[in-house]
Design a protein around this motif. Structure first.
Motif: not given
Length: 456
Positions: A74-83
């Motif tokens: 489920i994290y892969r739906l939005w992670r990793p997030t941008p820096l």
């Protein structure tokens, strides 16, 4: 990857496989106490409201805790997030500092809160729980848990602080859209809520009151557990994906953080970004400054006392060793609802007490000044909570300009402000007030705080 990149983006294959547990490196933090016996809390004392895996994580001394594959999926739906490198902001400020922000607002809930909501929903589903009860201040945590419960087929009941319930109707509607039941707190549904309303029928509510209601709901229903969006060790643990990703992203462009900044209400936002960098400082000795930013209206670290205190107004929760304004403190109805909490995470409190981190309190007018400046330059409208970090990141960049230093500043932009436009309207119209508690008020609410030395 080039140093000139604006967005540093990791692949899904680089998503962290483990959370970082700061408890492994702070072994002398005093234990939480049972609210009735005042004895150190045992795992079985928490079994009525938490599943076994979360209880184990709450008390674990293991440094690295595996992230279950269903959670990573489920994290892969939005992670990793941008820096993101805030080059336009650097130019506008004329600062030699490099400014980076970790943007956590791009998921379904709009904030960092989904990182722990997904994990908590997963572990409760695994334990056979049917429903989760929780509280929410600004609505970000309630939204995140509503989303996560939907992912795992759980029902969700959210006690929302009444002043935020009224200020932010679209947050409530969003929770409803994901299937969450939202109740303005204090309410008539629980004994804790009824007691508050009897004393003050017009109570605006507080996170402390809403926590009492949610804990009572969970403790009195066999198919229901409680979920908390901040403060506790396991919540801070789940948020460390933020800092772990940020470290990889800085490594990719051969940069190192000199100053790490995040807002702090209960502590999960700050913990999520800062704790992995704290580990870096503890293990390498490299000097890194950490700044936890709180509202002047609820100055837990900067004006609170360190001691044992309840996490809620009714005294249903364990006594936690933390900086606190007193569980009876009623914060003003400032727009950064997620920061209106009387106590700070025991782990964040321990770092502050040891002098490893700094704390700064700022008024909401200066916060919104920075938020509008950031939005007009970088193109993101930050949540009022996140704007506290924006404010201090700008202050530190201007300080670097005055001193002629070139620090690398990293801050957590932990959520967007799309549901906070009434607050922006008030600021732009000149109707936003700065408020801070009076000394006499704090003396009263701090009277019940038990110094840690008396219980040790």
């Amino acid at each position: 990857m080039s140093r000139e990149e604006t967005k540093i983006i990791l692949s899904e294959a680089e998503l962290p496989t483990h959370w970082y547990n700061l408890q492994a490196d702070l072994p002398d933090v005093p234990p939480p106490l049972h609210p009735a016996t005042r004895e150190p809390l045992r795992p079985e004392d928490l079994a009525a409201i938490f599943p076994p895996d979360l209880i184990e994580q709450e008390m674990s001394a293991e440094r690295w805790i595996p992230i279950p594959e269903p959670v990573r999926e489920i994290y892969r739906l939005w992670r990793p997030t941008p820096l993101i490198r805030a080059r336009r902001l650097e130019e506008a400020l004329g600062t030699p500092a490099k400014i980076f922000y970790k943007y956590e607002g791009g998921n379904a809930s709009g904030s960092h809160k989904l990182n722990t909501a997904v994990a908590q929903a997963y572990y409760n589903r695994k334990a056979g729980v049917r429903r989760l009860a929780t509280e929410t201040g600004a609505g970000q945590w309630g939204t995140a848990l509503s989303v996560a419960c939907r992912f795992f087929g759980l029902e969700c009941t959210v006690y929302m602080v009444k002043v935020s319930y009224e200020q932010k109707p679209y947050r409530r509607i969003m929770m409803n859209a994901f299937g969450g039941e939202v109740i303005p707190s204090p309410s008539e549904r629980t004994a804790a809520g009824r007691a508050v309303l009897k004393r003050d029928p017009n109570s605006p509510g507080s996170l402390s009151i809403a926590i009492s209601e949610a804990v009572e709901d969970a403790a009195t229903h066999g198919d229901t557990n409680y979920a908390l969006g901040s403060v506790l060790n396991h919540v801070a643990l789940h948020q460390t994906v933020i800092g772990l990703e940020a470290q990889k992203q800085l490594d990719a462009i051969d940069e190192q953080a000199d100053i790490v900044i995040a807002s702090a209400g209960g502590g999960s936002n700050f913990a999520g970004l800062a704790f992995p960098f704290v580990y870096e400082r503890l293990t390498t000795g490299r000097e890194i400054r950490f700044i936890a930013v709180e509202p002047a209206a609820c100055p837990t670290l900067t004006r609170g006392a360190y001691g044992y205190d309840f996490g809620d107004v009714a005294g249903l929760t364990p006594l936690l060793p933390m900086y606190t304004l007193g569980s009876g403190f009623m914060p003003p109805g400032i727009h950064a609802g997620g920061l209106r909490y009387h106590g700070m995470s025991p782990l964040v409190s321990a770092l502050y007490r040891k002098g490893i981190i700094e704390a700064r309190a700022v008024g909401q007018r200066r916060v919104f000044e920075a938020a509008v400046q950031f939005a007009r330059i970088e193109g993101i409208v930050p949540a009022p909570e996140s704007a506290h970090a924006v404010r201090v990141a700008i202050d530190e960049a201007l300080r670097a300009k005055e001193e002629g230093t070139r620090p690398t500043i990293v801050f957590n932009l932990s959520g967007h402000g799309h549901f906070d436009l009434a607050a922006y309207e008030a600021y732009l119209a000149g109707r936003l007030d700065d408020v801070a508690p009076e000394e006499e008020e704090l003396k009263k609410t701090l009277a019940g705080v038990v110094p840690v030395a008396e219980e040790a």
